[in-house]
Design a protein around this motif. Structure first.
Motif, PDB file in Angstrom:
ATOM      1  N   HIS A 136       0.865  -1.188   0.000  1.00 50.43           N
ATOM      2  CA  HIS A 136       0.000   0.000   0.000  1.00 50.43           C
ATOM      3  C   HIS A 136       0.896   1.230   0.000  1.00 50.43           C
ATOM      4  O   HIS A 136       1.594   1.520   0.958  1.00 50.43           O
ATOM      5  CB  HIS A 136      -0.898   0.012   1.232  1.00 50.43           C
ATOM      6  CG  HIS A 136      -1.376   1.389   1.599  1.00 50.43           C
ATOM      7  ND1 HIS A 136      -2.179   2.124   0.762  1.00 50.43           N
ATOM      8  CD2 HIS A 136      -1.138   2.165   2.686  1.00 50.43           C
ATOM      9  CE1 HIS A 136      -2.428   3.296   1.329  1.00 50.43           C
ATOM     10  NE2 HIS A 136      -1.809   3.341   2.497  1.00 50.43           N
ATOM     11  N   ASN A 137       0.901   1.951  -1.105  1.00 45.75           N
ATOM     12  CA  ASN A 137       1.737   3.156  -1.172  1.00 45.75           C
ATOM     13  C   ASN A 137       0.969   4.378  -1.657  1.00 45.75           C
ATOM     14  O   ASN A 137       1.547   5.452  -1.822  1.00 45.75           O
ATOM     15  CB  ASN A 137       2.961   2.915  -2.077  1.00 45.75           C
ATOM     16  CG  ASN A 137       2.580   2.355  -3.431  1.00 45.75           C
ATOM     17  OD1 ASN A 137       1.442   2.513  -3.875  1.00 45.75           O
ATOM     18  ND2 ASN A 137       3.520   1.692  -4.089  1.00 45.75           N
ATOM     19  N   SER A 138      -0.322   4.215  -1.913  1.00 47.70           N
ATOM     20  CA  SER A 138      -1.138   5.353  -2.326  1.00 47.70           C
ATOM     21  C   SER A 138      -2.608   4.984  -2.148  1.00 47.70           C
ATOM     22  O   SER A 138      -2.954   3.818  -2.010  1.00 47.70           O
ATOM     23  CB  SER A 138      -0.865   5.731  -3.791  1.00 47.70           C
ATOM     24  OG  SER A 138      -1.236   4.678  -4.664  1.00 47.70           O
ATOM     25  N   GLY A 139      -3.458   5.982  -2.160  1.00 48.38           N
ATOM     26  CA  GLY A 139      -4.882   5.735  -2.051  1.00 48.38           C
ATOM     27  C   GLY A 139      -5.318   5.468  -0.621  1.00 48.38           C
ATOM     28  O   GLY A 139      -4.587   5.707   0.346  1.00 48.38           O
ATOM     29  N   THR A 140      -6.512   4.930  -0.486  1.00 44.09           N
ATOM     30  CA  THR A 140      -7.122   4.656   0.813  1.00 44.09           C
ATOM     31  C   THR A 140      -6.840   3.216   1.231  1.00 44.09           C
ATOM     32  O   THR A 140      -6.997   2.297   0.423  1.00 44.09           O
ATOM     33  CB  THR A 140      -8.645   4.883   0.730  1.00 44.09           C
ATOM     34  OG1 THR A 140      -8.898   6.249   0.399  1.00 44.09           O
ATOM     35  CG2 THR A 140      -9.321   4.553   2.046  1.00 44.09           C
ATOM     36  N   ALA A 141      -6.423   3.007   2.472  1.00 45.34           N
ATOM     37  CA  ALA A 141      -6.120   1.665   2.976  1.00 45.34           C
ATOM     38  C   ALA A 141      -7.028   1.348   4.158  1.00 45.34           C
ATOM     39  O   ALA A 141      -7.084   2.118   5.127  1.00 45.34           O
ATOM     40  CB  ALA A 141      -4.657   1.565   3.391  1.00 45.34           C
ATOM     41  N   LEU A 142      -7.734   0.220   4.080  1.00 44.67           N
ATOM     42  CA  LEU A 142      -8.714  -0.147   5.088  1.00 44.67           C
ATOM     43  C   LEU A 142      -8.356  -1.471   5.735  1.00 44.67           C
ATOM     44  O   LEU A 142      -8.027  -2.449   5.053  1.00 44.67           O
ATOM     45  CB  LEU A 142     -10.106  -0.259   4.450  1.00 44.67           C
ATOM     46  CG  LEU A 142     -10.601   0.956   3.656  1.00 44.67           C
ATOM     47  CD1 LEU A 142     -11.960   0.655   3.041  1.00 44.67           C
ATOM     48  CD2 LEU A 142     -10.649   2.189   4.535  1.00 44.67           C
ATOM     49  N   LEU A 143      -8.444  -1.517   7.044  1.00 43.94           N
ATOM     50  CA  LEU A 143      -8.273  -2.737   7.832  1.00 43.94           C
ATOM     51  C   LEU A 143      -9.653  -3.148   8.318  1.00 43.94           C
ATOM     52  O   LEU A 143     -10.289  -2.413   9.081  1.00 43.94           O
ATOM     53  CB  LEU A 143      -7.340  -2.474   9.018  1.00 43.94           C
ATOM     54  CG  LEU A 143      -7.318  -3.505  10.141  1.00 43.94           C
ATOM     55  CD1 LEU A 143      -6.790  -4.839   9.629  1.00 43.94           C
ATOM     56  CD2 LEU A 143      -6.486  -2.987  11.312  1.00 43.94           C
ATOM     57  N   LEU A 144     -10.144  -4.295   7.869  1.00 47.78           N
ATOM     58  CA  LEU A 144     -11.458  -4.755   8.311  1.00 47.78           C
ATOM     59  C   LEU A 144     -11.330  -5.293   9.727  1.00 47.78           C
ATOM     60  O   LEU A 144     -10.649  -6.286   9.975  1.00 47.78           O
ATOM     61  CB  LEU A 144     -11.995  -5.832   7.367  1.00 47.78           C
ATOM     62  CG  LEU A 144     -12.151  -5.421   5.901  1.00 47.78           C
ATOM     63  CD1 LEU A 144     -12.898  -6.505   5.129  1.00 47.78           C
ATOM     64  CD2 LEU A 144     -12.873  -4.083   5.756  1.00 47.78           C
ATOM     65  N   ASP A 145     -11.999  -4.626  10.667  1.00 51.02           N
ATOM     66  CA  ASP A 145     -11.838  -4.929  12.082  1.00 51.02           C
ATOM     67  C   ASP A 145     -13.148  -4.597  12.796  1.00 51.02           C
ATOM     68  O   ASP A 145     -13.549  -3.428  12.851  1.00 51.02           O
ATOM     69  CB  ASP A 145     -10.696  -4.099  12.659  1.00 51.02           C
ATOM     70  CG  ASP A 145     -10.393  -4.406  14.117  1.00 51.02           C
ATOM     71  OD1 ASP A 145     -11.056  -5.304  14.689  1.00 51.02           O
ATOM     72  OD2 ASP A 145      -9.507  -3.744  14.679  1.00 51.02           O
ATOM     73  N   HIS A 146     -13.814  -5.608  13.342  1.00 46.31           N
ATOM     74  CA  HIS A 146     -15.096  -5.365  13.997  1.00 46.31           C
ATOM     75  C   HIS A 146     -14.960  -4.490  15.239  1.00 46.31           C
ATOM     76  O   HIS A 146     -15.953  -3.995  15.762  1.00 46.31           O
ATOM     77  CB  HIS A 146     -15.764  -6.703  14.370  1.00 46.31           C
ATOM     78  CG  HIS A 146     -15.038  -7.486  15.409  1.00 46.31           C
ATOM     79  ND1 HIS A 146     -13.985  -8.325  15.097  1.00 46.31           N
ATOM     80  CD2 HIS A 146     -15.201  -7.551  16.758  1.00 46.31           C
ATOM     81  CE1 HIS A 146     -13.541  -8.890  16.210  1.00 46.31           C
ATOM     82  NE2 HIS A 146     -14.254  -8.435  17.226  1.00 46.31           N
ATOM     83  N   ARG A 147     -13.710  -4.262  15.688  1.00 45.66           N
ATOM     84  CA  ARG A 147     -13.477  -3.358  16.819  1.00 45.66           C
ATOM     85  C   ARG A 147     -13.276  -1.913  16.374  1.00 45.66           C
ATOM     86  O   ARG A 147     -13.138  -1.015  17.203  1.00 45.66           O
ATOM     87  CB  ARG A 147     -12.239  -3.808  17.613  1.00 45.66           C
ATOM     88  CG  ARG A 147     -12.386  -5.148  18.315  1.00 45.66           C
ATOM     89  CD  ARG A 147     -11.029  -5.690  18.706  1.00 45.66           C
ATOM     90  NE  ARG A 147     -10.307  -6.094  17.498  1.00 45.66           N
ATOM     91  CZ  ARG A 147     -10.148  -7.361  17.123  1.00 45.66           C
ATOM     92  NH1 ARG A 147     -10.645  -8.326  17.869  1.00 45.66           N
ATOM     93  NH2 ARG A 147      -9.509  -7.661  16.018  1.00 45.66           N
ATOM     94  N   GLY A 148     -13.222  -1.689  15.059  1.00 44.90           N
ATOM     95  CA  GLY A 148     -12.973  -0.345  14.544  1.00 44.90           C
ATOM     96  C   GLY A 148     -14.058   0.638  14.956  1.00 44.90           C
ATOM     97  O   GLY A 148     -15.219   0.263  15.138  1.00 44.90           O
ATOM     98  N   ASN A 149     -13.676   1.906  15.096  1.00 48.85           N
ATOM     99  CA  ASN A 149     -14.651   2.924  15.506  1.00 48.85           C
ATOM    100  C   ASN A 149     -15.138   3.767  14.329  1.00 48.85           C
ATOM    101  O   ASN A 149     -15.821   4.771  14.529  1.00 48.85           O
ATOM    102  CB  ASN A 149     -14.071   3.828  16.608  1.00 48.85           C
ATOM    103  CG  ASN A 149     -12.765   4.501  16.171  1.00 48.85           C
ATOM    104  OD1 ASN A 149     -12.419   4.490  14.995  1.00 48.85           O
ATOM    105  ND2 ASN A 149     -12.058   5.068  17.136  1.00 48.85           N
ATOM    106  N   LYS A 150     -14.789   3.361  13.113  1.00 48.22           N
ATOM    107  CA  LYS A 150     -15.245   4.073  11.933  1.00 48.22           C
ATOM    108  C   LYS A 150     -15.957   3.109  10.985  1.00 48.22           C
ATOM    109  O   LYS A 150     -15.727   1.899  11.012  1.00 48.22           O
ATOM    110  CB  LYS A 150     -14.068   4.729  11.202  1.00 48.22           C
ATOM    111  CG  LYS A 150     -13.445   5.896  11.949  1.00 48.22           C
ATOM    112  CD  LYS A 150     -12.394   6.588  11.094  1.00 48.22           C
ATOM    113  CE  LYS A 150     -11.814   7.784  11.827  1.00 48.22           C
ATOM    114  NZ  LYS A 150     -10.808   8.502  10.987  1.00 48.22           N
ATOM    115  N   THR A 151     -16.819   3.675  10.136  1.00 47.43           N
ATOM    116  CA  THR A 151     -17.474   2.919   9.068  1.00 47.43           C
ATOM    117  C   THR A 151     -17.106   3.564   7.736  1.00 47.43           C
ATOM    118  O   THR A 151     -16.490   4.641   7.697  1.00 47.43           O
ATOM    119  CB  THR A 151     -19.005   2.927   9.238  1.00 47.43           C
ATOM    120  OG1 THR A 151     -19.493   4.267   9.012  1.00 47.43           O
ATOM    121  CG2 THR A 151     -19.405   2.466  10.630  1.00 47.43           C
ATOM    122  N   LEU A 152     -17.497   2.936   6.657  1.00 46.06           N
ATOM    123  CA  LEU A 152     -17.166   3.468   5.341  1.00 46.06           C
ATOM    124  C   LEU A 152     -17.747   4.867   5.130  1.00 46.06           C
ATOM    125  O   LEU A 152     -17.151   5.704   4.446  1.00 46.06           O
ATOM    126  CB  LEU A 152     -17.678   2.521   4.253  1.00 46.06           C
ATOM    127  CG  LEU A 152     -16.966   1.171   4.147  1.00 46.06           C
ATOM    128  CD1 LEU A 152     -17.679   0.264   3.154  1.00 46.06           C
ATOM    129  CD2 LEU A 152     -15.509   1.364   3.740  1.00 46.06           C
TER     130      LEU A 152
END
Length: 243
Positions: free
Chosen positions: A162-178
């Motif tokens: 990952h060197n550009s753009g948006t990078a997402l970690l799928l994690d049910h503990r995350g505090n953000k949504t798409l």
């Protein structure tokens, strides 16, 4: 009747005669029972041509390319899936459906909790198998561009792709949504773990490389479900599902 679509690695142009790959030749003649003179569509690198089959010979099936019938546009959004290697049918299912949903690059990833161990020989065999899964998914879904399939990487190396753009970690503990994110500019990278998920150290490593933890609703999804739900949602919000 739906016309049969066939992928080839060979360059395509109207009037050319090519010899189809062994797997395709066998499938057309011995599984589908097609014959010389039957029509198929042959695609590669974004282009799809009508073609007429020749006789089946010991070196394979010949096909004469006729007319260019479709030029697939470049994807609205590049979607790079980093997926923890899971067992058997789970991995096959995830790769098949990710291809159908429009992933443009797929990198299998070794993680701490991977139960699949691959030596060099097994890795080559598994890559060949996964490639067939992807080709079949493209033939079925109408895609003319195969997603890039990388050799497996350790998770530490994979996140560095990952060197550009948006990078997402799928994690049910995350505090953000798409919906909390801005529209990506051209590229999205998605990281999902295998059965059992990523370790806390691996999650920290990904976040240090710019990955944002994202939850997909209130439920914990299986390793083969989560990336597909994410790709479908991303395509709906920012990709080609609106086309």
């Amino acid at each position: 009747m739906r016309i049969q679509r066939v992928y080839t690695e060979q360059p395509l142009e109207s009037g050319a005669e090519i010899i189809l790959e062994e797997d395709s030749s066998h499938h057309l003649y011995h599984v589908l029972r097609m014959q010389a003179g039957d029509s198929v569509n042959i695609f590669n690198d974004g282009d799809e041509y009508t073609a007429t089959l020749g006789p089946f010979g010991k070196n394979g099936t010949t096909a004469v390319l006729r007319k260019l019938v479709f030029e697939e546009p470049e994807p609205t959004l590049e979607i790079h899936l980093l997926i923890g290697i899971s067992r058997g049918e789970r991995m096959d299912f995830a790769l098949q459906k990710a291809t159908e949903l429009g992933a443009t690059r797929i990198t299998p990833v070794f993680t701490k909790r991977c139960v699949v161990k691959l030596n060099e020989k097994k890795q080559a065999s598994r890559l060949a198998h996964w490639s067939k899964i992807i080709i079949n998914a493209c033939e079925q879904s109408g895609r003319c561009r195969l997603p890039q399939l990388d050799a497996p990487l350790e998770v530490g190396n994979a996140v560095l792709t990952h060197n550009s753009g948006t990078a997402l970690l799928l994690d049910h503990r995350g505090n953000k949504t798409l919906k909390d994110l801005k529209k990506p500019k051209g590229k999205v990278t998605i990281l999902v773990g295998p059965e059992g998920g990523l370790s806390s150290e691996e999650r920290k490593l990904a976040k240090a490389q710019g990955f944002t933890g994202i939850r997909l609703g209130p439920r914990v999804m299986r390793t083969e479900t989560a990336p597909l739900a994410a790709i479908a949602a991303i395509q709906t919000l920012w990709g080609d599902f609106a086309d």
